[in-house]
Design an enzyme around this catalytic site. Sequence first.
Site, PDB file in Angstrom:
ATOM      1  CG  ASP A  30      50.681  37.598  30.015  1.00 41.66           C
ATOM      2  OD1 ASP A  30      50.726  38.271  31.055  1.00 41.66           O
ATOM      3  OD2 ASP A  30      50.422  36.370  29.988  1.00 41.66           O
ATOM      4  CG  ASP A  75      47.220  33.203  31.540  1.00 45.95           C
ATOM      5  OD1 ASP A  75      46.087  32.772  31.283  1.00 45.95           O
ATOM      6  OD2 ASP A  75      47.496  33.866  32.552  1.00 45.95           O
TER       7      ASP A  75
HETATM    8  O1  TEU Z   1      45.876  33.405  36.392  1.00 39.30           O
HETATM    9  C1  TEU Z   1      45.605  32.099  36.783  1.00 39.30           C
HETATM   10  C2  TEU Z   1      44.866  32.061  38.095  1.00 39.30           C
HETATM   11  O2  TEU Z   1      44.444  31.083  38.524  1.00 39.30           O
HETATM   12  C3  TEU Z   1      44.516  33.307  38.708  1.00 39.30           C
HETATM   13  O3  TEU Z   1      43.607  33.772  37.839  1.00 39.30           O
HETATM   14  C4  TEU Z   1      43.736  33.335  39.896  1.00 39.30           C
HETATM   15  O4  TEU Z   1      43.563  34.622  40.178  1.00 39.30           O
HETATM   16  C5  TEU Z   1      44.145  32.796  41.080  1.00 39.30           C
HETATM   17  O5  TEU Z   1      43.138  33.039  42.000  1.00 39.30           O
HETATM   18  C6  TEU Z   1      45.376  33.396  41.590  1.00 39.30           C
HETATM   19  O6  TEU Z   1      45.403  33.170  42.976  1.00 39.30           O
HETATM   20  C7  TEU Z   1      46.072  33.666  35.026  1.00 39.30           C
HETATM   21  C8  TEU Z   1      46.215  35.176  34.856  1.00 39.30           C
HETATM   22  O7  TEU Z   1      47.330  35.605  35.578  1.00 39.30           O
HETATM   23  C9  TEU Z   1      44.938  35.796  35.362  1.00 39.30           C
HETATM   24  O8  TEU Z   1      45.004  37.198  35.401  1.00 39.30           O
HETATM   25  C10 TEU Z   1      43.801  35.356  34.463  1.00 39.30           C
HETATM   26  O9  TEU Z   1      42.603  35.807  35.011  1.00 39.30           O
HETATM   27  C11 TEU Z   1      43.769  33.832  34.366  1.00 39.30           C
HETATM   28  O10 TEU Z   1      45.028  33.214  34.217  1.00 39.30           O
HETATM   29  C12 TEU Z   1      42.987  33.429  33.144  1.00 39.30           C
HETATM   30  O11 TEU Z   1      43.689  33.822  31.993  1.00 39.30           O
END
Ligand code: TEU
Length: 570
Positions: free
Chosen positions: A102, A209
């Site tokens: 990731d 991400d």
């Molecule tokens: O996620 C992006 C994101 O927008 C999601 O966090 C969010 O939950 C959204 O509500 C999904 O419907 C990524 C990662 O996957 C997430 O776990 C992290 O929290 C986020 O980025 C920040 O790094």
Amino acid sequence: MDNSLEDVWWRSAVVYQIYPRSFADSDGDGIGDLRGVLSHLDHLEALGVDVLWLSPVFASPQDDNGYDISDYYAVDPLFGTLADVDELIAGLHARGMKLVMDLVVNHTSDEHAWFTESRDPASDKRDWYWWRPAREGFEPGSEGAEPTNWGSFFGGSAWQFDEASGQYYLHLFSRKQPDLNWENPDVRAAVYAMMNWWVDRGVDGFRMDVINLISKTLPLADGELTPGFPYSQEITRVANGPRLTEFLEEMNVAVGITERQLFTVGEMLASTPAHAREYTSQFHPRLGMVFTFEHMSLDQEPGANKFALKKLHLPDLKRNLALWQDGLADEGWNSLYWENHDQPRVISRFGDDSPRHRVACAKAWATVLHLHRGTPYVYQGEEIGMINAGFSTIEQYADIEAKGWHAMATAAGTPLEAILAGLGVKGRDNARTPMPWSAGPGGGFTTGTPWLPLNADAEVINVDAAVAEPDGVWQHYRELIRLRHELEVVRKGRFELLLPDDEKLWVFTRSLAEEVLLVVANMTSELAGLPMAELPGLEDAEVVLGASAASSDVQTLQPWEARVYRLASG
Ligand code: TEU
């Protein structure tokens, strides 16, 4: 650019995602770890998957469970050591599988050395992040003095005031996740060097991400305000910025992504098929595929937040996936997913997780997803039909997003009952309850106290029980993955949606040369009749997957029954 990308390995692969905190705990501290992953590689091999996507295991204060990295070159002791990662790479490669890490580089942790250095206005790392003075005419630190009215995804302003320097820094997620300034070429070079370091160590690719947030539209300016929200939730102001394509191409060359056939998938909020075609085109060295969120927002009130629930209208979902199938039919490539560590369990969210229908429902959602064109993702627990956590109190939620929503909604006067209803269906913790490997104490996940409770049904829904079910969810996933590996029409066949407005049935074909597969699925808990007149050839078709022709009435589907047929050619 030659068309050999058409046959690149990852277009035939199936990916399994592990959320290390919740997969398997080897040392009894109640938190999953790398040795836990190593102890279950046979599970992945038996399932037949080709790629393991590992959510972050890097050094991190765990403010957002590892998506806040303080050292990209170190493994957090919570999860293990670099040697454990090397052993994982070797173990997967020995089984013919690949490892995808990731890549979290839109932001770092505020405990990363780069950020602690950038806190000093005189540091040459100051411009590695987005530091800005207070809004003109406002006293720094005072109400409304934030440089722009942007809201953080986790609630509150996206700007944090720093007393020491009297300025603000940008954080689209938590204040412990400051955004990196990708306009600065030194930042980009440092990221590419880190990626190459991991590839040289044996890593086969990256899940990136929120990668379409790295290019911000300049100058940074206020966004639209949504009624009821103090800060702008306008995502388009920070997504798909003017230099994103340039950065993706630069990264591709600097890391040899296409040249070394590395697996890449970019998580892209607010991305459309047009964006995906641009970023994943096989005619340009950029990304392999993207994660879209369009199909993940069809069960929320339009323009509202994800916890403002709305019943899914099946034709909306069918049409959205068809839009992406058609949009990337000749250029670009799709990823296919229902679940990940941010999305709830599909059976509970879109289906029927009652004991009577859970297994059939899990198989139906898996069949329709895996028979679409693109690279499918299986999230840990999906292969055994796990359901939502069923939390009943706010205290049970550990996720920073849930806590942020609780605070924001409570401040806006939303009753706790409504907040719990939204979290109960859409909260991210629903995907993060520990993997139940067996019945009994700790569900075979841990000998300690799990960081998040196991699902109440772990005695029934667990890997041992699932593997023992001859016609269960586990065996069905193995079949679907075998089909994709064996049938070129599943990997490459052109997609066509049929009966788009039918509110019960999901019906489509996949065609390649003379071969045509017909997929029919009943997406309800009632019997469903098939409109035979609209499905020519079904009468004499051969069953490829699903109930054998002998045992079933071809015209009627049981609740949540799905079948794959091969239509007689010519
Ligand atoms: O996620 C992006 C994101 O927008 C999601 O966090 C969010 O939950 C959204 O509500 C999904 O419907 C990524 C990662 O996957 C997430 O776990 C992290 O929290 C986020 O980025 C920040 O790094």
